[in-house]
Design an enzyme around this catalytic site. Structure first.
Site, short mmCIF file in Angstrom:
data_model
loop_
_atom_site.label_atom_id
_atom_site.label_comp_id
_atom_site.label_asym_id
_atom_site.label_seq_id
_atom_site.Cartn_x
_atom_site.Cartn_y
_atom_site.Cartn_z
N LYS A 12 33.08 3.62 8.73
CA LYS A 12 33.66 3.36 7.41
C LYS A 12 35.01 4.08 7.28
CE LYS A 12 29.14 2.65 5.18
NZ LYS A 12 28.29 3.03 4.01
N TYR A 52 28.36 -6.96 1.73
CA TYR A 52 27.39 -6.25 0.90
C TYR A 52 26.80 -7.15 -0.20
CZ TYR A 52 28.33 -1.60 2.93
OH TYR A 52 28.40 -0.51 3.77
N ASN A 115 29.32 8.10 3.38
CA ASN A 115 28.35 8.38 4.45
C ASN A 115 28.76 7.84 5.82
OD1 ASN A 115 27.84 5.72 3.89
ND2 ASN A 115 25.68 5.97 3.38
N HIS A 118 28.11 2.47 8.92
CA HIS A 118 27.16 1.42 8.55
C HIS A 118 26.36 0.98 9.78
CE1 HIS A 118 25.60 -2.46 7.10
NE2 HIS A 118 25.99 -2.94 8.26
N GLU A 129 25.89 -10.36 9.93
CA GLU A 129 27.05 -9.47 9.88
C GLU A 129 27.95 -9.69 11.10
OE1 GLU A 129 25.21 -5.60 9.41
OE2 GLU A 129 24.54 -6.09 7.39
N1 UDP Z 1 25.48 3.52 -1.72
C1 UDP Z 1 25.96 4.31 -2.75
N2 UDP Z 1 25.07 4.78 -3.69
C2 UDP Z 1 23.74 4.49 -3.64
C3 UDP Z 1 23.26 3.69 -2.59
C4 UDP Z 1 24.15 3.22 -1.64
O1 UDP Z 1 27.15 4.59 -2.82
O2 UDP Z 1 22.99 4.94 -4.51
C5 UDP Z 1 26.41 3.03 -0.70
C6 UDP Z 1 26.32 3.82 0.60
O3 UDP Z 1 27.64 3.94 1.14
C7 UDP Z 1 25.46 2.93 1.47
C8 UDP Z 1 25.93 1.55 1.02
O4 UDP Z 1 26.12 1.68 -0.38
O5 UDP Z 1 25.65 3.18 2.85
C9 UDP Z 1 24.98 0.43 1.29
O6 UDP Z 1 23.71 0.71 0.73
P1 UDP Z 1 22.38 0.45 1.54
O7 UDP Z 1 21.24 0.62 0.60
O8 UDP Z 1 22.49 -0.84 2.27
O9 UDP Z 1 22.35 1.69 2.57
P2 UDP Z 1 22.57 1.73 4.16
O10 UDP Z 1 21.99 0.46 4.71
O11 UDP Z 1 24.06 1.84 4.39
O12 UDP Z 1 21.84 2.96 4.61
MG MG Z 2 22.34 -1.52 4.22
#
Ligand code: UDP
Ligand code: MG
Length: 151
Positions: A12, A52, A115, A118, A129
């Protein structure tokens, strides 16, 4: 689960800015995964909204798109045994505070909204994707080290 399973991994904008691209690539290489696509791109909000799409409507969605569009990302496709699930284990939990040390998020991040990386969460989503980020297709090649990684 298959030897030729593919996952979409993306450093990211914060991971790029913090100089973590090499470390993240290195982890997948050393684990034995095969790099089959790589792209450095500053994605548009429209493109990121497609990536997303499942999260549209979540309160953090607008901030997530702004964050992801704030700078270039490095998108990659890694192939190998159980690539999707293993990629998620290497990534750690969505919230870095819940991520074990030794994982990418557990080693480099503290905040859920920053974080670093991805990783696809299912084989179906990985294929979607990969199509979204690499519509031009993927170069196939033989890697001679496979006989040292798989029985
Ligand atoms: N995210 C956030 N706040 C939240 C949950 C998710 O900012 O409460 C962001 C975070 O960067 C995350 C992304 O949205 O990586 C996508 O969310 P997902 O639930 O798909 O998590 P991931 O698959 O990335 O672990
Ligand atoms: Mg995800």
């Amino acid at each position: 689960m298959s030897v030729s399973e593919r996952t979409y991994i993306m450093v990211k904008p914060d991971g790029v800015q913090r100089g973590l691209v090499g470390d993240i690539i290195s982890r997948f290489e050393r684990r034995g995964f095969k790099l089959i696509a790589l792209k450095f791109v500053h994605a548009s909000p429209e493109h990121l909204e497609k990536h997303y799409a499942d999260l549209k409507g979540k309160p953090f969605f607008p901030g997530l798109i702004k964050y992801m569009a704030s700078g270039p990302v490095v998108g990659m496709v890694w192939q190998g045994l159980d690539a999707v699930k293993t990629g998620r284990v290497m990534l750690g939990a969505t919230n870095p505070l819940a991520s074990a040390p030794g994982t990418i998020r557990g080693d480099f991040a503290l905040a859920v909204g920053r974080n670093i990386c991805h990783g696809s969460d299912s084989v179906d989503n990985a294929e979607k994707e990969i199509q979204l980020w690499f519509p031009e297709g993927i170069v196939q090649y033989t890697n001679d080290n496979e006989k040292w990684i798989f029985e």
